[in-house]
Scaffold this motif. Structure first.
Motif, PDB file in Angstrom:
ATOM      1  N   CYS A 311       0.720  -1.255  -0.118  1.00 38.42           N
ATOM      2  CA  CYS A 311       0.149   0.061   0.193  1.00 38.42           C
ATOM      3  C   CYS A 311       0.875   1.187  -0.086  1.00 38.42           C
ATOM      4  O   CYS A 311       0.369   2.231   0.340  1.00 38.42           O
ATOM      5  CB  CYS A 311      -0.806  -0.071   1.096  1.00 38.42           C
ATOM      6  SG  CYS A 311      -2.068  -1.323   1.013  1.00 38.42           S
ATOM      7  N   ARG A 312       2.288   0.989  -0.358  1.00 38.46           N
ATOM      8  CA  ARG A 312       3.163   2.410  -0.293  1.00 38.46           C
ATOM      9  C   ARG A 312       2.902   2.836  -1.789  1.00 38.46           C
ATOM     10  O   ARG A 312       2.967   2.130  -2.768  1.00 38.46           O
ATOM     11  CB  ARG A 312       4.470   1.676  -0.159  1.00 38.46           C
ATOM     12  CG  ARG A 312       5.264   2.943   0.538  1.00 38.46           C
ATOM     13  CD  ARG A 312       6.837   2.064   0.743  1.00 38.46           C
ATOM     14  NE  ARG A 312       6.633   1.413   1.850  1.00 38.46           N
ATOM     15  CZ  ARG A 312       7.390   1.615   2.959  1.00 38.46           C
ATOM     16  NH1 ARG A 312       8.190   2.800   3.187  1.00 38.46           N
ATOM     17  NH2 ARG A 312       7.508   0.823   4.239  1.00 38.46           N
ATOM     18  N   THR A 313       3.205   4.172  -1.912  1.00 34.66           N
ATOM     19  CA  THR A 313       3.066   4.915  -3.003  1.00 34.66           C
ATOM     20  C   THR A 313       4.455   4.811  -3.770  1.00 34.66           C
ATOM     21  O   THR A 313       5.346   4.467  -2.929  1.00 34.66           O
ATOM     22  CB  THR A 313       2.576   6.218  -3.118  1.00 34.66           C
ATOM     23  OG1 THR A 313       3.379   6.887  -1.966  1.00 34.66           O
ATOM     24  CG2 THR A 313       1.132   6.148  -2.079  1.00 34.66           C
ATOM     25  N   SER A 314       4.536   5.746  -4.857  1.00 33.39           N
ATOM     26  CA  SER A 314       5.878   5.705  -5.431  1.00 33.39           C
ATOM     27  C   SER A 314       6.811   6.520  -4.339  1.00 33.39           C
ATOM     28  O   SER A 314       7.876   6.835  -4.663  1.00 33.39           O
ATOM     29  CB  SER A 314       5.822   6.809  -6.736  1.00 33.39           C
ATOM     30  OG  SER A 314       4.740   7.652  -6.509  1.00 33.39           O
ATOM     31  N   ASP A 340      -8.876  -3.850   5.045  1.00 34.81           N
ATOM     32  CA  ASP A 340      -7.660  -4.757   4.942  1.00 34.81           C
ATOM     33  C   ASP A 340      -6.283  -3.935   4.598  1.00 34.81           C
ATOM     34  O   ASP A 340      -5.396  -4.164   5.309  1.00 34.81           O
ATOM     35  CB  ASP A 340      -7.699  -5.568   3.825  1.00 34.81           C
ATOM     36  CG  ASP A 340      -8.742  -6.991   4.089  1.00 34.81           C
ATOM     37  OD1 ASP A 340      -8.995  -6.883   5.420  1.00 34.81           O
ATOM     38  OD2 ASP A 340      -9.055  -7.434   3.221  1.00 34.81           O
ATOM     39  N   MET A 341      -6.619  -2.890   3.958  1.00 37.25           N
ATOM     40  CA  MET A 341      -5.259  -2.022   3.385  1.00 37.25           C
ATOM     41  C   MET A 341      -4.941  -1.186   4.741  1.00 37.25           C
ATOM     42  O   MET A 341      -3.740  -0.892   5.087  1.00 37.25           O
ATOM     43  CB  MET A 341      -5.699  -1.016   2.448  1.00 37.25           C
ATOM     44  CG  MET A 341      -5.851  -1.691   0.963  1.00 37.25           C
ATOM     45  SD  MET A 341      -5.988  -0.441  -0.140  1.00 37.25           S
ATOM     46  CE  MET A 341      -7.347  -1.180  -1.264  1.00 37.25           C
ATOM     47  N   ALA A 342      -5.920  -0.798   5.447  1.00 36.02           N
ATOM     48  CA  ALA A 342      -5.602  -0.130   6.810  1.00 36.02           C
ATOM     49  C   ALA A 342      -4.655  -0.909   7.560  1.00 36.02           C
ATOM     50  O   ALA A 342      -3.761  -0.725   8.302  1.00 36.02           O
ATOM     51  CB  ALA A 342      -7.040   0.569   7.456  1.00 36.02           C
ATOM     52  N   GLU A 343      -5.287  -2.227   7.752  1.00 37.39           N
ATOM     53  CA  GLU A 343      -4.577  -3.293   8.652  1.00 37.39           C
ATOM     54  C   GLU A 343      -2.925  -3.397   8.040  1.00 37.39           C
ATOM     55  O   GLU A 343      -2.310  -3.369   9.092  1.00 37.39           O
ATOM     56  CB  GLU A 343      -5.317  -4.702   8.757  1.00 37.39           C
ATOM     57  CG  GLU A 343      -6.604  -4.265   9.292  1.00 37.39           C
ATOM     58  CD  GLU A 343      -6.677  -4.219  11.081  1.00 37.39           C
ATOM     59  OE1 GLU A 343      -5.571  -4.335  11.447  1.00 37.39           O
ATOM     60  OE2 GLU A 343      -7.628  -3.666  11.432  1.00 37.39           O
ATOM     61  N   VAL A 344      -2.888  -3.296   6.673  1.00 43.22           N
ATOM     62  CA  VAL A 344      -1.584  -3.696   6.170  1.00 43.22           C
ATOM     63  C   VAL A 344      -0.666  -2.318   6.704  1.00 43.22           C
ATOM     64  O   VAL A 344       0.515  -2.595   7.140  1.00 43.22           O
ATOM     65  CB  VAL A 344      -1.895  -3.856   4.726  1.00 43.22           C
ATOM     66  CG1 VAL A 344      -0.452  -3.838   4.187  1.00 43.22           C
ATOM     67  CG2 VAL A 344      -2.426  -5.242   4.357  1.00 43.22           C
ATOM     68  N   VAL A 345      -1.181  -1.280   6.382  1.00 45.33           N
ATOM     69  CA  VAL A 345      -0.360  -0.037   6.913  1.00 45.33           C
ATOM     70  C   VAL A 345      -0.122  -0.083   8.073  1.00 45.33           C
ATOM     71  O   VAL A 345       1.181   0.209   8.486  1.00 45.33           O
ATOM     72  CB  VAL A 345      -0.863   1.112   6.086  1.00 45.33           C
ATOM     73  CG1 VAL A 345      -0.172   2.267   6.512  1.00 45.33           C
ATOM     74  CG2 VAL A 345      -1.021   1.296   4.697  1.00 45.33           C
ATOM     75  N   ALA A 346      -1.096  -0.361   9.001  1.00 50.33           N
ATOM     76  CA  ALA A 346      -0.636  -0.273  10.466  1.00 50.33           C
ATOM     77  C   ALA A 346       0.148  -1.203  10.800  1.00 50.33           C
ATOM     78  O   ALA A 346       1.279  -0.840  11.631  1.00 50.33           O
ATOM     79  CB  ALA A 346      -2.085  -0.743  11.309  1.00 50.33           C
ATOM     80  N   ASP A 347       0.080  -2.351  10.256  1.00 57.14           N
ATOM     81  CA  ASP A 347       1.244  -3.271  10.637  1.00 57.14           C
ATOM     82  C   ASP A 347       2.785  -2.929   9.928  1.00 57.14           C
ATOM     83  O   ASP A 347       3.519  -3.095  11.038  1.00 57.14           O
ATOM     84  CB  ASP A 347       0.941  -4.813   9.668  1.00 57.14           C
ATOM     85  CG  ASP A 347       1.791  -5.830  10.232  1.00 57.14           C
ATOM     86  OD1 ASP A 347       1.617  -6.086  11.586  1.00 57.14           O
ATOM     87  OD2 ASP A 347       2.572  -6.077   9.475  1.00 57.14           O
ATOM     88  N   GLN A 348       2.670  -2.335   9.032  1.00 57.27           N
ATOM     89  CA  GLN A 348       4.083  -1.922   8.421  1.00 57.27           C
ATOM     90  C   GLN A 348       4.604  -0.862   9.374  1.00 57.27           C
ATOM     91  O   GLN A 348       5.872  -0.767   9.747  1.00 57.27           O
ATOM     92  CB  GLN A 348       4.014  -1.386   7.140  1.00 57.27           C
ATOM     93  CG  GLN A 348       3.689  -2.572   5.819  1.00 57.27           C
ATOM     94  CD  GLN A 348       3.467  -2.182   4.754  1.00 57.27           C
ATOM     95  OE1 GLN A 348       4.021  -1.034   4.445  1.00 57.27           O
ATOM     96  NE2 GLN A 348       2.735  -2.780   3.929  1.00 57.27           N
ATOM     97  N   LEU A 349       3.784  -0.017   9.676  1.00 56.64           N
ATOM     98  CA  LEU A 349       4.203   1.305  10.465  1.00 56.64           C
ATOM     99  C   LEU A 349       4.697   0.700  11.813  1.00 56.64           C
ATOM    100  O   LEU A 349       5.668   1.258  12.607  1.00 56.64           O
ATOM    101  CB  LEU A 349       2.947   2.356  10.887  1.00 56.64           C
ATOM    102  CG  LEU A 349       2.483   2.969   9.444  1.00 56.64           C
ATOM    103  CD1 LEU A 349       1.349   3.829   9.759  1.00 56.64           C
ATOM    104  CD2 LEU A 349       3.939   3.917   9.111  1.00 56.64           C
ATOM    105  N   LEU A 350       4.104  -0.469  12.490  1.00 57.07           N
ATOM    106  CA  LEU A 350       4.659  -0.923  13.509  1.00 57.07           C
ATOM    107  C   LEU A 350       5.809  -2.068  13.452  1.00 57.07           C
ATOM    108  O   LEU A 350       6.135  -2.784  14.284  1.00 57.07           O
ATOM    109  CB  LEU A 350       3.505  -1.424  14.397  1.00 57.07           C
ATOM    110  CG  LEU A 350       2.531  -0.261  14.955  1.00 57.07           C
ATOM    111  CD1 LEU A 350       1.137  -0.695  15.275  1.00 57.07           C
ATOM    112  CD2 LEU A 350       3.006   0.870  15.757  1.00 57.07           C
TER     113      LEU A 350
END
Lengths: 909, 171
Positions: A311-314, A340-350
């Motif tokens: 879910c990361r942009t350029s 789902d995307m929100a969960e994915v980003v939350a996971d990465q940020l942590l």
């Protein structure tokens, strides 16, 4: 807003330099020593943005991230999936997804700033600027800007009277316009278009749906399903224009059905035209990617911020989630993939490495009361795939399974009209078929075959295994507790039937049996009693139950018998079935005394009658209080006093108020147009008429009603089981509200009715409720049950009591007519019946001796029970030897001193 | 529970309890079988309450004709209301549900089915010649403590209300 500003001071106007000491130094800012706090800025506060915030806050135990949310709308995130319910009674507060403690306040971990959209992103400085000029720095930026409704470039689409359908503000504008329009058109026959059409219909408009494609919901259904959908929707009175392009919209003189309102003319490409009062565009969405474009992030050719599977942009510091993101070439217009995307980003940020691996685009909708569900490869695009179709035009059901060419594997499917098997079928996509396709299509798969990994709730991504463990390990024993525990079923609700099945399979009894004496539910028992004509408990329990009954089934049978018009509730064997309230026709209070409430229809009371009530209360020494239902309650009457009290009241023209019964209580009203300078209809007269019509009508629970003479709603009609609010054109009927433990607003059922139409609908609503509700089920819970069973409870109710789909309306009408014709005052009847009067005694061996345990003290110049309020129970010493009214049992103890024994001075006639 | 039946032959009061006129202005109540009412005064499957020597006894006539007697005091609320509860069965056991908060009491044992730690007093009851008689024991009862020693009473308080020749109170 000032709170926001104060908090924002921490974040704004600092530059890239390490100003982060501010946060660490802040004693409330997370765990000491957690290292520097990083700054997450979320652009957009919709459902997906809020989900991200919740996910971060839930998992970021060390407080690594300080979150700032910048939203465009003037209010924090709300449930957009349920947006339409805003028009039928749900308030903005109820739709809100932000718990009160975070609403408008923010805290050090999370600042929410509403009504101030981000207007620019400076990627090099890593900061964003809002419309009001606030600059906020970020270490990580997440775009959750969602989408905007697509308005086709049709000449006239910007005219006054044209709307889009996305926000609460949009709905406010639509509702305002609908108040002066009789007809409306929705451009777009897809999922969102039908949602908007449902909204216009609920506002009482004749509604047209204009769809460019040859069928409704072209993205989800095939030609066969679309045709079935069209038939069902047209049966509801909507007009469907499929395969129709709108060429232009012009202002016309007026809405032809309501010459007072302004009008629009929609001209179609084939030259035809329709005249409408308003147009709503709901023809798809466009990703809100303008911020990304402006700062040169990659965007898709057809819109959407391009992101990778994480879910990361350029720009590696910027993510995009939800409807503004284009992942693997697709923009998902559903909330579940956004979550789902929100969960994915939350996971990465942590520090995690979660990725978004595509989403289940299965959909199930209950639009206009019609179930539509599609899942997997619903359009059979897989090479060689086979379609197995079942169509029943009479029932309006269309089902299709898509399977591999050897009919061994399920690929997808489509359900219109009956989507009960959706949740189970959806989990089977990609799995071997457990049976022949016809069998699976007609019967549905057995959910016992559900793998633990199978996804039951796609909105919240909850697996069958999670639900089984909630049932088995966490002790969840009903749908509500499974919802609370796992969040499954809390968004669209389509998996609720599957949750029920899993509960049943786990051995959780969801029996509807009334009690140990009857295996039947109350509704079944009602039908049995109605059809067999049995009118005694002995007959009923010996033929349909076992044992001799209990405090559950006896009052239930008593209520059913009373609803069926079986004479006085204290006649013969019925007397033994009644709760003490019904048995003494008064309300039991905590000290064993009763309260007395005469009926005051509509709350209208003459001075003479008011004086009588005052005199009775004074002469019998009763405590008096005004009730919430616009009448007067008199407390502290002993059983043996009740006949004398009622003699006085009946002689003065009062009758029972049924405050003691599961029955119609009151119809509350305002003074209406007779006196009020704002009133538009005579609400008081209507309330009195309704209260007299339904007085004494026994029901599964108490029934309260209200009538307001204008939209100011002073009678609080929308907090009632049925409420009527006057409009200039007639009466608007709301159903299913209540106060109490779990307050509910009543929902709009029908608009601009004349009095006859209104009464007919209320007759049928009440009688249908009485016949089918569970014991002690208020109308709101009953309607929720209809939701669970039939998709959209209100729409189902409409089919039953307006369209007469079940063919029972004549029967319901007759039942109410019988009730109205046979009503007699219960108290007047008791006073004329020596045998019934003989039950109103204190002691069987000392009928006139007052119960010595009943003691009062005075408070604010009136009596109240002695001792009871403070201790929760009466002192045990107070029970004997006070026959002459000189109490001595409690005089020695602490607390209030009794001033009156049980024999208050009584003036008898 | 100690039960001692008195056998004295004092004059009977209207409701059948025996009294001694001691000539001192006091009268003594002797526990034992007390006549409370006609059997027909009890409605089938409904309760009634009798005031016996200051004790409120709830009487229930069951569908099969049996009569049960328990204390009228609801131990949960403290109100004297059990006679107004709905009678029925739980399994094979006859019960009454408190009209206050619906706890069920076993009419045979006095035990509360919803909270086994709570029970109410149960009285022996019999029907003789169409009359209902309740046995009021002497001494402490286990449950609500309503009855301590059934006793004497200052004459001044006796019989001032119609039918109230039951005027005793706990010591």
């Amino acid at each position: 807003m000032s709170d926001h500003d104060a908090h924002l001071d921490i974040h704004v106007d600092t530059h890239l330099a390490d100003h982060r000491d501010d946060h660490v130094a802040d004693p409330s800012a997370g765990t000491a020593g957690a290292g520097r706090r990083r700054r997450l800025v979320v652009v957009g506060h919709g459902m997906v943005g809020q989900r991200l915030v919740e996910a971060i806050r839930e998992r970021d135990r060390e407080g690594r991230w300080a979150v700032t949310v910048l939203g465009e709308e003037p209010r924090p995130a709300y449930d957009r999936v349920a947006l339409t319910s805003y028009l039928t009674g749900t308030t903005a507060d109820e739709l809100s997804l932000v718990p009160d403690e975070h609403d408008g306040e923010g805290d050090d971990d999370c600042v929410v700033r509403t009504g101030d959209p981000v207007v620019a992103i400076d990627r090099s400085a890593r900061c964003v600027t809002t419309a009001s000029g606030v600059v906020v720095e970020y270490d990580a930026l997440v775009l959750a800007t969602g989408s905007a409704p697509f308005v086709p470039p049709i000449p006239g689409a910007d005219l006054d009277g044209c709307f889009v359908y996305r926000t609460i503000d949009d709905l406010d504008a639509i509702r305002d316009r609908a108040a002066t329009a009789r007809t409306g058109a929705v451009v777009g026959g897809g999922l969102l278009g039908l949602e908007a059409a449902n909204a216009l219909r609920s506002l009482g408009l004749d509604t047209h749906v204009v769809e460019f494609a040859p069928r409704l919901m072209p993205a989800q259904v095939d030609a066969g399903g679309g045709e079935m959908l069209r038939r069902r929707i047209e049966q509801l009175g909507l007009t469907v224009h499929a395969d129709t392009a709108t060429e232009r919209i012009e202002a016309s003189g007026s809405d032809p059905h309501d010459p007072s309102g302004p009008g629009l003319r929609m001209v179609f490409s084939d030259g035809a035209a329709i005249e409408v009062g308003m147009v709503v565009f709901s023809a798809g969405i466009r990703a809100r990617d303008e911020l990304a474009r402006a700062c040169d992030l990659d965007v898709g050719e057809r819109g959407g911020v391009v992101v990778d599977e994480s879910c990361r942009t350029s720009d590696p510091h910027i993510w995009a989630i939800g409807e503004c993101a284009r992942v693997d070439g697709t923009i998902y217009g559903l909330v579940a993939p956004g979550y789902d995307m929100a969960e994915v980003v939350a996971d990465q940020l942590l520090g995690g490495a979660a990725v978004f691996s595509g989403a289940d685009t299965s959909t199930k909708l209950k639009l206009l009361g019609v179930d539509v569900a599609s899942f997997g490869d619903a359009h059979a695009t897989t090479p060689g795939s086979l379609e197995v179709v079942y169509a029943d035009p009479v029932a309006g059901v269309y089902k299709k399974l898509v399977v591999t060419d050897d009919a061994s594997t399920m690929l997808g499917g489509l359900l219109v009209g009956d989507a009960s098997s959706f949740a189970a079928l959806r989990t089977m996509v990609g799995e071997p078929l457990p049976d022949t396709p016809e069998q699976v299509l007609m019967v549905g798969p057995a959910p016992s075959g559900l793998d633990d990994a199978a996804q039951v709730c796609s909105c919240q991504n909850v697996s069958a295994g999670t639900i089984r463990s909630a049932i088995g390990d966490d002790g969840c024993c009903d749908v509500a507790s499974v919802k609370a525990c796992t969040k499954a079923g809390t968004v669209c609700g389509s998996c609720v039937p599957l949750i029920k099945t899993l509960l049943a399979q786990s051995g959780v009894e969801t029996s509807k049996a009334l009690c140990e004496h009857f295996d039947l539910s109350r509704a079944e028992l009602f039908d049995v009693i109605r059809v067999t004509g049995q009118r005694t408990f002995t007959e009923i329990i010996s033929s349909h139950g076992q044992g001799r009954g209990c405090d559950i089934c006896k009052p239930a049978v008593a209520s059913i018998l009373a609803s069926l018009g079986s004479g006085h509730i204290l006649d013969g064997e019925q007397a033994a079935l009644q709760d003490t309230n019904d048995h003494f026709l008064a309300n039991l209070q905590r000290n064993g005394t009763y309260s007395v409430v005469p009926r005051v229809p509509g709350g209208e009371l003459t001075p003479e009658k008011l004086i009588v009530i005052g005199e009775v209360a004074r002469d019998f020494g009763l405590y008096m209080k005004i009730t919430g239902g616009q009448r007067i309650d008199m407390f502290g009457a002993r059983v043996e006093q009740l006949p004398a009290i009622w003699r006085r009241l009946v002689d003065a023209g009062f009758e029972s108020g049924h405050a003691y019964g599961k029955a119609l209580r009151t119809v509350k009203s305002c003074v209406g147009s007779t006196w009020c300078r704002y009133g538009v209809q005579d609400s008081t007269s209507l309330a009195i008429m309704l209260e007299l019509r339904y007085r004494g009508l026994r029901s599964p629970h108490k029934i309260k009603a209200g009538v307001s003479g204008c939209a100011r709603e002073c009678a609080e009609a929308r907090s009632k089981d049925f409420g009527i609010i006057a409009s200039e054109q007639g009466w608007n009927l709301y159903v299913g509200g209540n106060g109490g433990f779990n307050p509910r607003h009543a929902q709009l059922f029908a608009s601009n009715l004349d009095t006859d139409e209104l009464v007919r609908l209320i007759d049928r609503f009440l009688m249908f409720y009485i016949r089918t509700a569970d014991r002690l089920q208020r109308t709101s819970a009953w309607l929720e049950g209809l939701d669970d069973e039939h998709g959209d409870g209100l729409a189902y109710l409409h089919r039953v009591i307006v369209d007469d789909d079940l063919g029972i309306c004549a029967d319901l009408d007759a039942a109410v007519a019988t009730h109205v014709a046979s009503y007699t005052d219960e108290w007047a009847a008791v006073l004329e019946d020596e045998e019934k009067l003989s039950r109103f005694v204190s002691f069987v061996n000392a009928p006139d001796v007052p119960d010595p345990s009943i003691q009062f003290v005075t408070e604010r110049d009136q009596i109240r029970p002695a001792g009871g309020t403070e201790s929760g129970s009466l002192p045990e010493g107070v029970l004997g030897g006070v026959a002459d009214g000189v109490p001595d049992g409690v005089a020695g103890g602490p607390g209030p001193v009794p001033v009156s024994g049980p024999t208050l001075e009584v003036v008898r006639r | 529970m100690t039960v001692t039946a008195e056998t004295g032959e004092g004059p009977r009061t209207r409701n059948g309890a025996r009294h001694d006129e001691s000539g001192t202005g006091r009268r003594v109540w002797h526990p034992g079988w007390v006549d409370v009412c006609a059997y027909d005064a009890l409605l089938p499957e409904r309760g009634a309450v009798a005031l016996v020597s200051g004790v409120q006894v709830a009487l229930f006539r069951m569908y099969d004709g049996h009569v049960h007697a328990i204390s009228n005091r609801d131990p949960f609320s403290g109100a004297y209301v059990l006679s107004r509860g709905i009678v029925g069965t739980r399994g094979e056991r006859p019960i009454v549900a408190s009209p206050m908060h619906k706890q069920a009491f076993d009419l045979l044992s006095g035990e509360c089915g919803d909270d086994p730690a709570v029970r109410v007093d149960v009285f022996d009851v019999r029907v003789r010649a169409g009359r209902v008689e309740v046995y009021i024991p002497r001494g402490e009862l286990a449950g609500s403590g309503e009855i301590s020693e059934p006793v004497t009473e200052p004459g001044a308080n006796v019989g001032t209300a119609p039918g109230a020749d039951v005027g005793t109170e706990p010591a």
